[in-house]
Design a protein around this motif. Structure first.
Motif, PDB file in Angstrom:
ATOM      1  N   LEU A 148      55.798  56.724  38.312  1.00  0.00           N
ATOM      2  CA  LEU A 148      54.984  55.989  39.266  1.00  0.00           C
ATOM      3  C   LEU A 148      53.682  56.745  39.499  1.00  0.00           C
ATOM      4  CD1 LEU A 148      54.783  53.624  41.276  1.00  0.00           C
ATOM      5  CD2 LEU A 148      55.958  55.082  42.947  1.00  0.00           C
ATOM      6  N   ARG A 149      52.557  56.072  39.324  1.00  0.00           N
ATOM      7  CA  ARG A 149      51.229  56.671  39.484  1.00  0.00           C
ATOM      8  C   ARG A 149      50.567  56.127  40.750  1.00  0.00           C
ATOM      9  NH1 ARG A 149      52.437  60.381  36.236  1.00  0.00           N
ATOM     10  NH2 ARG A 149      52.333  60.008  34.019  1.00  0.00           N
ATOM     11  N   PRO A 150      49.824  56.979  41.468  1.00  0.00           N
ATOM     12  CA  PRO A 150      49.229  56.552  42.742  1.00  0.00           C
ATOM     13  C   PRO A 150      48.246  55.380  42.635  1.00  0.00           C
ATOM     14  CG  PRO A 150      49.138  58.938  42.533  1.00  0.00           C
ATOM     15  CD  PRO A 150      49.621  58.403  41.222  1.00  0.00           C
ATOM     16  N   TRP A 151      47.354  55.382  41.651  1.00  0.00           N
ATOM     17  CA  TRP A 151      46.324  54.335  41.583  1.00  0.00           C
ATOM     18  C   TRP A 151      46.901  52.953  41.292  1.00  0.00           C
ATOM     19  CZ3 TRP A 151      41.954  54.939  43.887  1.00  0.00           C
ATOM     20  CH2 TRP A 151      41.437  56.206  44.049  1.00  0.00           C
ATOM     21  N   PRO A 152      47.727  52.805  40.270  1.00  0.00           N
ATOM     22  CA  PRO A 152      48.331  51.483  40.063  1.00  0.00           C
ATOM     23  C   PRO A 152      49.207  51.061  41.240  1.00  0.00           C
ATOM     24  CG  PRO A 152      48.639  52.836  38.112  1.00  0.00           C
ATOM     25  CD  PRO A 152      48.070  53.717  39.182  1.00  0.00           C
ATOM     26  N   PHE A 153      49.913  52.025  41.827  1.00  0.00           N
ATOM     27  CA  PHE A 153      50.749  51.710  42.982  1.00  0.00           C
ATOM     28  C   PHE A 153      49.887  51.187  44.136  1.00  0.00           C
ATOM     29  CE2 PHE A 153      52.614  52.923  47.059  1.00  0.00           C
ATOM     30  CZ  PHE A 153      53.803  52.229  47.001  1.00  0.00           C
ATOM     31  N   GLY A 154      48.815  51.889  44.451  1.00  0.00           N
ATOM     32  CA  GLY A 154      47.925  51.467  45.539  1.00  0.00           C
ATOM     33  C   GLY A 154      47.300  50.106  45.274  1.00  0.00           C
ATOM     34  N   ALA A 155      46.829  49.900  44.050  1.00  0.00           N
ATOM     35  CA  ALA A 155      46.241  48.601  43.692  1.00  0.00           C
ATOM     36  C   ALA A 155      47.296  47.502  43.773  1.00  0.00           C
ATOM     37  CB  ALA A 155      45.640  48.666  42.283  1.00  0.00           C
ATOM     38  N   GLY A 156      48.506  47.809  43.340  1.00  0.00           N
ATOM     39  CA  GLY A 156      49.594  46.841  43.406  1.00  0.00           C
ATOM     40  C   GLY A 156      49.946  46.454  44.826  1.00  0.00           C
ATOM     41  N   VAL A 157      49.986  47.443  45.719  1.00  0.00           N
ATOM     42  CA  VAL A 157      50.285  47.156  47.128  1.00  0.00           C
ATOM     43  C   VAL A 157      49.201  46.259  47.721  1.00  0.00           C
ATOM     44  CG1 VAL A 157      50.486  48.196  49.434  1.00  0.00           C
ATOM     45  CG2 VAL A 157      51.718  49.201  47.500  1.00  0.00           C
ATOM     46  N   LEU A 158      47.942  46.530  47.397  1.00  0.00           N
ATOM     47  CA  LEU A 158      46.847  45.683  47.885  1.00  0.00           C
ATOM     48  C   LEU A 158      46.987  44.243  47.368  1.00  0.00           C
ATOM     49  CD1 LEU A 158      43.772  48.084  47.645  1.00  0.00           C
ATOM     50  CD2 LEU A 158      44.950  47.299  49.721  1.00  0.00           C
ATOM     51  N   CYS A 159      47.320  44.099  46.093  1.00  0.00           N
ATOM     52  CA  CYS A 159      47.522  42.752  45.530  1.00  0.00           C
ATOM     53  C   CYS A 159      48.705  42.055  46.182  1.00  0.00           C
ATOM     54  CB  CYS A 159      47.736  42.828  44.017  1.00  0.00           C
ATOM     55  SG  CYS A 159      46.267  43.221  43.070  1.00  0.00           S
ATOM     56  N   LEU A 160      49.799  42.781  46.397  1.00  0.00           N
ATOM     57  CA  LEU A 160      50.964  42.193  47.074  1.00  0.00           C
ATOM     58  C   LEU A 160      50.577  41.708  48.472  1.00  0.00           C
ATOM     59  CD1 LEU A 160      53.960  44.593  46.325  1.00  0.00           C
ATOM     60  CD2 LEU A 160      53.733  42.243  45.579  1.00  0.00           C
ATOM     61  N   ALA A 161      49.886  42.553  49.215  1.00  0.00           N
ATOM     62  CA  ALA A 161      49.490  42.198  50.583  1.00  0.00           C
ATOM     63  C   ALA A 161      48.551  40.995  50.580  1.00  0.00           C
ATOM     64  CB  ALA A 161      48.841  43.389  51.272  1.00  0.00           C
ATOM     65  N   GLY A 162      47.558  41.008  49.685  1.00  0.00           N
ATOM     66  CA  GLY A 162      46.640  39.869  49.583  1.00  0.00           C
ATOM     67  C   GLY A 162      47.360  38.599  49.170  1.00  0.00           C
ATOM     68  N   GLY A 163      48.274  38.720  48.225  1.00  0.00           N
ATOM     69  CA  GLY A 163      49.041  37.562  47.777  1.00  0.00           C
ATOM     70  C   GLY A 163      49.910  36.995  48.890  1.00  0.00           C
ATOM     71  N   LEU A 164      50.530  37.876  49.665  1.00  0.00           N
ATOM     72  CA  LEU A 164      51.363  37.410  50.773  1.00  0.00           C
ATOM     73  C   LEU A 164      50.525  36.747  51.858  1.00  0.00           C
ATOM     74  CD1 LEU A 164      53.935  40.330  50.976  1.00  0.00           C
ATOM     75  CD2 LEU A 164      54.428  37.952  50.362  1.00  0.00           C
ATOM     76  N   TRP A 165      49.360  37.274  52.155  1.00  0.00           N
ATOM     77  CA  TRP A 165      48.487  36.645  53.149  1.00  0.00           C
ATOM     78  C   TRP A 165      48.056  35.252  52.678  1.00  0.00           C
ATOM     79  CZ3 TRP A 165      43.552  34.689  53.165  1.00  0.00           C
ATOM     80  CH2 TRP A 165      43.075  34.297  54.412  1.00  0.00           C
ATOM     81  N   TRP A 166      47.617  35.165  51.423  1.00  0.00           N
ATOM     82  CA  TRP A 166      47.174  33.882  50.853  1.00  0.00           C
ATOM     83  C   TRP A 166      48.351  32.897  50.804  1.00  0.00           C
ATOM     84  CZ3 TRP A 166      42.184  32.803  50.272  1.00  0.00           C
ATOM     85  CH2 TRP A 166      41.779  31.762  49.430  1.00  0.00           C
ATOM     86  N   PHE A 167      49.541  33.401  50.499  1.00  0.00           N
ATOM     87  CA  PHE A 167      50.768  32.601  50.477  1.00  0.00           C
ATOM     88  C   PHE A 167      51.035  32.008  51.867  1.00  0.00           C
ATOM     89  CE2 PHE A 167      55.552  32.459  50.172  1.00  0.00           C
ATOM     90  CZ  PHE A 167      55.660  31.632  49.068  1.00  0.00           C
ATOM     91  N   HIS A 168      50.928  32.849  52.887  1.00  0.00           N
ATOM     92  CA  HIS A 168      51.102  32.392  54.264  1.00  0.00           C
ATOM     93  C   HIS A 168      50.068  31.327  54.624  1.00  0.00           C
ATOM     94  CE1 HIS A 168      51.294  32.314  58.603  1.00  0.00           C
ATOM     95  NE2 HIS A 168      50.040  32.737  58.658  1.00  0.00           N
ATOM     96  N   ARG A 169      48.806  31.593  54.308  1.00  0.00           N
ATOM     97  CA  ARG A 169      47.736  30.645  54.647  1.00  0.00           C
ATOM     98  C   ARG A 169      47.951  29.308  53.938  1.00  0.00           C
ATOM     99  NH1 ARG A 169      46.583  30.355  58.730  1.00  0.00           N
ATOM    100  NH2 ARG A 169      45.494  28.537  58.008  1.00  0.00           N
TER     101      ARG A 169
END
Length: 193
Positions: A72-93
């Motif tokens: 597990l690498r920090p940069w892909p992990f961080g970018a992935g968490v941001l995408c997950l969070a953005g996707g979940l927000w857009w999903f909710h909206r």
């Protein structure tokens, strides 16, 4: 980085996705279906999408996919968490903006109207956009060559085989109103595609 943090994040994200969708499913079931395109192909596509959604949870609780793990690498992990969070927000909206017209399959509800406000003002299919963003986040964040991209592959197949039928259904139901909406609003990526 410890891979358990990725496992914890994907469990939380999966629970959040279910929590977002559940009340909308209950509410929409109370509105009569006027038209359904649910058939064997649709059932197969939904089964595939569910399998893609469940693969990470299987990875969390069993060693079945351990053969495909990497560090597990920090940069892909961080970018992935941001995408997950953005996707979940857009999903909710997208669920909130669609309201009782939402369905897990290709259906139109009684007295269905075309929704063009909220996130639907930016793209015609924001729920698909949300799920793509979520699945990209999963692919980046999970350190496993099979599990990481599992939902992206499953959802990509569902999207590719379903979007044409959904667009046709909307054109048949809403005619010129949907054609005008198509002309001014992109399919999936605001201002691009």
């Amino acid at each position: 980085m410890n891979p358990w943090i990725a496992k914890a994040v994907i469990v939380v994200a999966s629970v959040v996705m279910v929590v977002i969708r559940a009340p909308h499913g209950r509410r929409s079931r109370g509105v009569k279906v006027a038209r359904s395109c649910k058939g064997p192909r649709e059932v197969a596509l939904l089964t595939l999408a569910w399998m893609g959604f469940l693969v990470p949870l299987i990875w969390v609780v069993s060693p079945f996919f351990s053969f495909a793990e990497y560090s597990l690498r920090p940069w892909p992990f961080g970018a992935g968490v941001l995408c997950l969070a953005g996707g979940l927000w857009w999903f909710h909206r997208s669920h909130s903006d669609l309201g009782t017209y939402w369905s897990v399959t290709l259906e139109l509800r009684e007295n269905h109207r075309l929704i063009t406000q909220g996130v639907y003002r930016y793209v015609r299919h924001p729920m698909y956009a949300a799920l793509f963003l979520y699945s990209i986040g999963q692919a980046l964040m999970l350190p496993n060559w099979v599990v990481g991209p599992s939902y992206l592959v499953a959802f990509g197949i569902l999207f590719a085989l379903r979007i044409g039928a959904e667009e046709r259904m909307m054109l048949e139901a809403f005619g010129d109103e949907y054609a005008a909406y198509m002309a001014r609003t992109k399919l999936l990526v605001p201002g691009i595609w």
